[in-house]
Design an enzyme around this catalytic site. Sequence first.
Site, PDB file in Angstrom:
ATOM      1  N   CYS A  64       0.795  -1.230   0.000  1.00 44.58           N
ATOM      2  CA  CYS A  64       0.000   0.000   0.000  1.00 44.58           C
ATOM      3  C   CYS A  64       0.824   1.275   0.000  1.00 44.58           C
ATOM      4  O   CYS A  64       0.537   2.209  -0.760  1.00 44.58           O
ATOM      5  CB  CYS A  64      -0.990  -0.002   1.160  1.00 44.58           C
ATOM      6  SG  CYS A  64      -0.242   0.111   2.813  1.00 44.58           S
ATOM      7  N   HIS A 124      -2.521   1.005   7.064  1.00 41.78           N
ATOM      8  CA  HIS A 124      -2.848   0.946   5.636  1.00 41.78           C
ATOM      9  C   HIS A 124      -3.003   2.351   5.083  1.00 41.78           C
ATOM     10  O   HIS A 124      -3.646   3.209   5.687  1.00 41.78           O
ATOM     11  CB  HIS A 124      -4.127   0.152   5.400  1.00 41.78           C
ATOM     12  CG  HIS A 124      -4.531   0.112   3.952  1.00 41.78           C
ATOM     13  ND1 HIS A 124      -3.741  -0.485   2.988  1.00 41.78           N
ATOM     14  CD2 HIS A 124      -5.613   0.624   3.296  1.00 41.78           C
ATOM     15  CE1 HIS A 124      -4.330  -0.356   1.805  1.00 41.78           C
ATOM     16  NE2 HIS A 124      -5.450   0.321   1.970  1.00 41.78           N
ATOM     17  N   ASP A 144      -7.694   3.471  -3.982  1.00 39.85           N
ATOM     18  CA  ASP A 144      -6.805   2.555  -3.262  1.00 39.85           C
ATOM     19  C   ASP A 144      -6.414   1.416  -4.195  1.00 39.85           C
ATOM     20  O   ASP A 144      -7.219   0.541  -4.487  1.00 39.85           O
ATOM     21  CB  ASP A 144      -7.515   2.012  -2.019  1.00 39.85           C
ATOM     22  CG  ASP A 144      -6.634   1.119  -1.164  1.00 39.85           C
ATOM     23  OD1 ASP A 144      -5.466   0.889  -1.545  1.00 39.85           O
ATOM     24  OD2 ASP A 144      -7.102   0.648  -0.118  1.00 39.85           O
TER      25      ASP A 144
END
Length: 260
Positions: free
Chosen positions: A69, A106, A121
Amino acid sequence: MTLDLPRYGARIGYSGGWSVDLKTLRNVHLAHATSIPFENLDVLLGRPVRLDLQSLWAKLVEGGRGGYCFEQNALLAAVLEEVGFRVTRLAARVRMGATGVRPRSHMLLAVEAEGEEWIADVGFGGMGLLRPIRLRGGEVEECLGWRHRVAVEGDLNVLQAAGPTGDWVDQYAFTLEPQYPVDYEVSNHFTSTYPESIFRKMLMVQKAGECRVLLQNRRLIEQRPEGSKEAAVEGDEGLREVLGERFGLWVEEGTRFGVE
C-alpha cells in the site's frame, strides 16, 4: 520530480487522456489496479522498502515490480497530483481477518473529482478496490463482478466488499484525518521490519481483475466473486516460475523464500 505520464501510462496499459475529471480517475485507477501486482517480496527477503518518489518510480514503473500500500498508493497519489487532482492521503485500520484492533497501517487516498470525494486505493490486496468509490455511505460500486461499498460507523468510514455468499465483509476502517510522509515512514518501518509483521512471515502476491490471482506462500489461488480454487506450488524454483509466469515478477535464480 516531474513524472513522465506517458511512461506511467505504458506501464499500466493506459492510453487515454490526462484530464482532471472522473472518467480519467476511474480509468487510471482500474488500469493501475489490474496491471501492477500487490507484492511483499522485498519485505520477505529482508530488503529495504523506500518510499521516496524516485525509488518508487524506479521499482514499480521502470523495474516492472509491484509493491504494497505505501508504495502503490504513494505512486498513484503523485501521478494524480501531476495531472492536477486534489489528493488527501489517509490511513486505515485493517479489519479483514482481524480479531482485535489493529494499528493504522494501511494507506489510502481521498481524491476530489467533479465536486465530490472519492476513495482511491490500488494497494490493499485481498478484495480491494478496482475503481474508486464515492465517499457516500451505502452506495455500491461494482466492477468486473466485484462489489464494494462504504459503510458509516459513528465517526468511521468502513470499506466493505461483497464475499462469495453476498455478505458484506469489512476490509478496513478510516477517518478523513490527513496523513503526512512521516506517518507512512513510521508505519512502513513497522510493517517491513517488525519480526511479528505478517509481511515478514508470509509471501503475498496478487494480480487483480475479474479473476484475482493470489500467491500465499505455496498456495496459488484463483478467486472470482462466486468462489475460488487453489493449487499447491512445490519448491522455491516452482515459486520463481509462478511469480514470473503469472505475475510478471522475475526473481533471481537461487532465491530462497523461507516459506512453507
